[in-house]
Design a protein around this motif. Structure first.
Motif, mmCIF file in Angstrom:
data_model
loop_
_atom_site.group_PDB
_atom_site.id
_atom_site.type_symbol
_atom_site.label_atom_id
_atom_site.label_comp_id
_atom_site.label_asym_id
_atom_site.label_seq_id
_atom_site.Cartn_x
_atom_site.Cartn_y
_atom_site.Cartn_z
ATOM 1 N N ALA A 128 0.861 -1.265 -0.148
ATOM 2 C CA ALA A 128 -0.120 0.071 0.061
ATOM 3 C C ALA A 128 0.910 1.155 -0.009
ATOM 4 C CB ALA A 128 -1.077 0.002 1.245
ATOM 5 N N SER A 129 0.900 1.882 -1.093
ATOM 6 C CA SER A 129 1.824 3.212 -1.352
ATOM 7 C C SER A 129 1.617 3.743 -2.557
ATOM 8 C CB SER A 129 3.359 2.624 -1.482
ATOM 9 O OG SER A 129 4.040 3.641 -1.811
ATOM 10 N N ILE A 130 1.165 5.157 -2.282
ATOM 11 C CA ILE A 130 0.513 5.878 -3.541
ATOM 12 C C ILE A 130 1.727 6.114 -4.681
ATOM 13 C CG2 ILE A 130 -1.302 7.021 -2.139
ATOM 14 C CD1 ILE A 130 0.453 9.514 -2.060
ATOM 15 N N ASP A 131 2.999 5.981 -3.918
ATOM 16 C CA ASP A 131 4.198 5.990 -4.948
ATOM 17 C C ASP A 131 4.441 5.025 -6.047
ATOM 18 O OD1 ASP A 131 4.670 8.635 -4.034
ATOM 19 O OD2 ASP A 131 5.984 7.835 -2.477
ATOM 20 N N ASN A 132 3.852 3.847 -5.770
ATOM 21 C CA ASN A 132 3.698 2.817 -6.729
ATOM 22 C C ASN A 132 5.281 2.145 -6.728
ATOM 23 O OD1 ASN A 132 2.426 0.534 -7.693
ATOM 24 N ND2 ASN A 132 2.724 1.347 -9.776
ATOM 25 N N ASP A 138 2.559 -5.013 -9.771
ATOM 26 C CA ASP A 138 2.358 -4.099 -10.790
ATOM 27 C C ASP A 138 1.847 -2.826 -10.273
ATOM 28 O OD1 ASP A 138 3.065 -5.950 -12.736
ATOM 29 O OD2 ASP A 138 1.214 -6.537 -13.157
ATOM 30 N N MET A 139 0.877 -2.980 -9.266
ATOM 31 C CA MET A 139 0.280 -1.824 -8.462
ATOM 32 C C MET A 139 0.118 -1.922 -7.000
ATOM 33 S SD MET A 139 -1.121 0.972 -9.642
ATOM 34 C CE MET A 139 -1.689 0.683 -11.375
ATOM 35 N N ALA A 140 0.151 -0.900 -6.263
ATOM 36 C CA ALA A 140 -0.093 -1.247 -4.893
ATOM 37 C C ALA A 140 -1.410 -0.213 -4.586
ATOM 38 C CB ALA A 140 1.082 -0.514 -4.364
ATOM 39 N N ILE A 141 -1.859 -0.175 -3.535
ATOM 40 C CA ILE A 141 -3.218 0.202 -2.967
ATOM 41 C C ILE A 141 -2.942 1.583 -2.765
ATOM 42 C CG2 ILE A 141 -4.724 0.374 -0.833
ATOM 43 C CD1 ILE A 141 -4.089 -2.626 -0.193
ATOM 44 N N GLY A 142 -3.829 2.254 -3.309
ATOM 45 C CA GLY A 142 -3.780 3.793 -3.199
ATOM 46 C C GLY A 142 -3.422 4.584 -4.256
ATOM 47 N N VAL A 143 -2.589 3.603 -5.183
ATOM 48 C CA VAL A 143 -2.103 4.505 -6.442
ATOM 49 C C VAL A 143 -2.944 5.066 -7.388
ATOM 50 C CG1 VAL A 143 -0.574 4.270 -8.484
ATOM 51 C CG2 VAL A 143 -0.069 2.938 -6.182
ATOM 52 N N ASP A 144 -4.121 4.273 -7.711
ATOM 53 C CA ASP A 144 -5.085 4.715 -8.678
ATOM 54 C C ASP A 144 -5.772 5.934 -8.094
ATOM 55 O OD1 ASP A 144 -6.457 4.113 -11.226
ATOM 56 O OD2 ASP A 144 -8.174 4.215 -9.627
ATOM 57 N N THR A 145 -6.264 5.869 -6.910
ATOM 58 C CA THR A 145 -7.199 7.166 -6.183
ATOM 59 C C THR A 145 -6.226 8.290 -6.281
ATOM 60 O OG1 THR A 145 -8.166 5.693 -4.804
ATOM 61 C CG2 THR A 145 -8.106 7.793 -4.215
ATOM 62 N N ALA A 146 -4.897 8.271 -5.878
ATOM 63 C CA ALA A 146 -3.799 9.380 -5.764
ATOM 64 C C ALA A 146 -3.830 9.959 -7.190
ATOM 65 C CB ALA A 146 -2.636 9.160 -5.299
ATOM 66 N N LEU A 147 -3.525 9.173 -8.117
ATOM 67 C CA LEU A 147 -3.506 9.553 -9.435
ATOM 68 C C LEU A 147 -4.599 10.355 -10.059
ATOM 69 C CD1 LEU A 147 -1.754 9.701 -11.960
ATOM 70 C CD2 LEU A 147 -2.407 7.618 -12.652
ATOM 71 N N ASN A 148 -5.672 9.844 -9.627
ATOM 72 C CA ASN A 148 -7.148 10.479 -9.917
ATOM 73 C C ASN A 148 -7.193 12.040 -9.371
ATOM 74 O OD1 ASN A 148 -9.199 8.904 -12.015
ATOM 75 N ND2 ASN A 148 -8.210 7.337 -10.665
ATOM 76 N N THR A 149 -6.894 11.970 -8.142
ATOM 77 C CA THR A 149 -6.810 13.299 -7.276
ATOM 78 C C THR A 149 -5.760 14.016 -8.079
ATOM 79 O OG1 THR A 149 -7.372 12.084 -5.104
ATOM 80 C CG2 THR A 149 -6.272 14.364 -5.162
ATOM 81 N N ILE A 150 -4.749 13.745 -8.353
ATOM 82 C CA ILE A 150 -3.549 14.717 -9.176
ATOM 83 C C ILE A 150 -4.602 15.150 -10.321
ATOM 84 C CG2 ILE A 150 -1.562 14.856 -10.187
ATOM 85 C CD1 ILE A 150 -0.562 12.752 -7.994
ATOM 86 N N VAL A 151 -5.002 14.198 -11.150
ATOM 87 C CA VAL A 151 -5.309 14.514 -12.431
ATOM 88 C C VAL A 151 -6.428 15.674 -12.323
ATOM 89 C CG1 VAL A 151 -6.785 13.603 -14.517
ATOM 90 C CG2 VAL A 151 -4.763 12.256 -13.698
ATOM 91 N N ASP A 152 -7.504 15.435 -11.405
ATOM 92 C CA ASP A 152 -8.511 16.475 -11.241
ATOM 93 C C ASP A 152 -7.807 17.757 -10.927
ATOM 94 O OD1 ASP A 152 -11.269 16.894 -10.763
ATOM 95 O OD2 ASP A 152 -10.528 17.481 -8.695
ATOM 96 N N ALA A 153 -6.885 17.785 -10.020
ATOM 97 C CA ALA A 153 -6.218 19.099 -9.578
ATOM 98 C C ALA A 153 -5.705 19.784 -10.792
ATOM 99 C CB ALA A 153 -5.260 18.890 -8.648
#
Length: 325
Positions: A128-132, A138-153
């Motif tokens: 579980a790490s947003i930095d992946n 291939d993927m860790a918990i939290g990455v997809d959500t963090a990326l979507n937050t950044i994209v929205d911003a």
């Protein structure tokens, strides 16, 4: 060979990541279905040392699937780094009858899990790490959500940047890894991405900003990973001294990237990881980390995970460069 446990523990450690609660829920309900008692460890490895355990059943993890953060809370624990701290944790686990442990977290958390494994504790790690930046998955918990937050911003910042003809330096998390910055830069159409893995001069950044101005763009978005050098504010000051046409602004997204309700992808990934963590323990696949490989969840030795790094793929670095031209 399988193992029947009477009770196991689950903890979250290190930086929080959206989806941790979904994973806790999956661990508790999967274990309960096998008549295994689950101890929730409060406050990460600090709670493990202090014996801050609470028994958790199905109702205790109701209505948490959609919540960000972690209901067990998390903390970094210097005490656990010392052998005496780890021995105390083992003592408290034995006192509670906790026979195995699921550790949900990033690289530091998995290092902690490995230390417990070396003491003979059956453990399974969950990335579980947003930095992946965790090796082996291939993927860790939290990455997809963090990326979507950044994209929205960034999408919102582009609106105001265009209105005022500005260049924005948008700083994302990623002290040692530029994964989030690279991914966000590609999918938002940023004019440039700056990551710690690739050295880039102030002059090169200023030239890209000037080029965007000359081509008649109404804005220039540069995504900067926090680990890039020089620091974002210093970089903005340096390029502002050069004549490039735009007024420069800095937007540091900060910890907003860690928060928020997890995406459907993160909820599903976390749920799969949580169920597999319990399955691995019961099946005797010990001292492993749950890892996403393609569409499958597979066990990867924690010792391999903590002894290797996961670099940003060269393919994405090249994509960011080519598609920003």
């Amino acid at each position: 060979m399988g193992q029947k446990y009477k009770s196991i523990g689950v903890l979250t450690s290190g930086g929080d990541a959206p989806g941790m609660n979904a994973c806790i829920r999956a661990v508790v309900r999967s274990a309960s279905a096998m008549n295994i008692k689950v101890w929730g460890v409060e406050g990460g490895f600090t709670g493990l040392i202090r014996g801050k355990y609470k028994e958790m059943g199905n109702r205790d993890v109701g209505n948490i699937l959609q919540r960000g953060g972690t209901i067990l809370q998390t903390a970094r624990c210097e005490e656990f780094r010392a052998p005496a701290g780890r021995r105390e944790a083992l003592r408290e686990m034995n006192n509670a009858g906790m026979e195995a442990l699921v550790v949900i977290g990033g690289d530091g958390s998995l290092n902690g899990a490995q230390k417990l494994a070396e003491l003979g504790v059956p453990v399974v790690g969950v990335p579980a790490s947003i930095d992946n930046d965790i090796y082996g998955t291939d993927m860790a918990i939290g990455v997809d959500t963090a990326l979507n937050t950044i994209v929205d911003a960034i999408d919102k910042l582009r609106d105001t940047a265009s209105s005022h003809t500005r260049a924005f330096l948008v700083e994302t998390m990623g002290h040692a890894s530029g994964y989030l910055a690279i991914q966000a830069g590609i999918v938002t159409g940023a004019e440039m991405v700056l990551v710690p893995e690739v050295a880039t001069s102030v002059e090169d950044v200023a030239a890209r900003v000037e080029e965007a101005y000359r081509r008649g763009k109404a804005h220039c978005i540069i995504v900067v990973a926090e680990g890039f050098s020089p620091p974002t504010n210093e970089l903005a000051e340096a390029i502002d001294k050069l004549d490039h046409g735009f007024t420069t602004r800095v937007s540091i997204l900060g910890h907003i990237q860690r928060g928020g309700s997890p995406t459907a992808f993160d909820r599903m990934l976390a749920s799969r990881f949580g169920m597999k963590a319990v399955e691995f323990l019961v099946d005797g696949k010990l001292n492993m980390m749950t890892a996403l490989r393609g569409r499958e969840i597979v066990p990867v030795p924690i010792a391999d995970v903590v002894s290797n790094a996961r670099p940003v793929a060269e393919e994405y670095i090249e994509m960011a460069r080519v598609l920003s031209l």
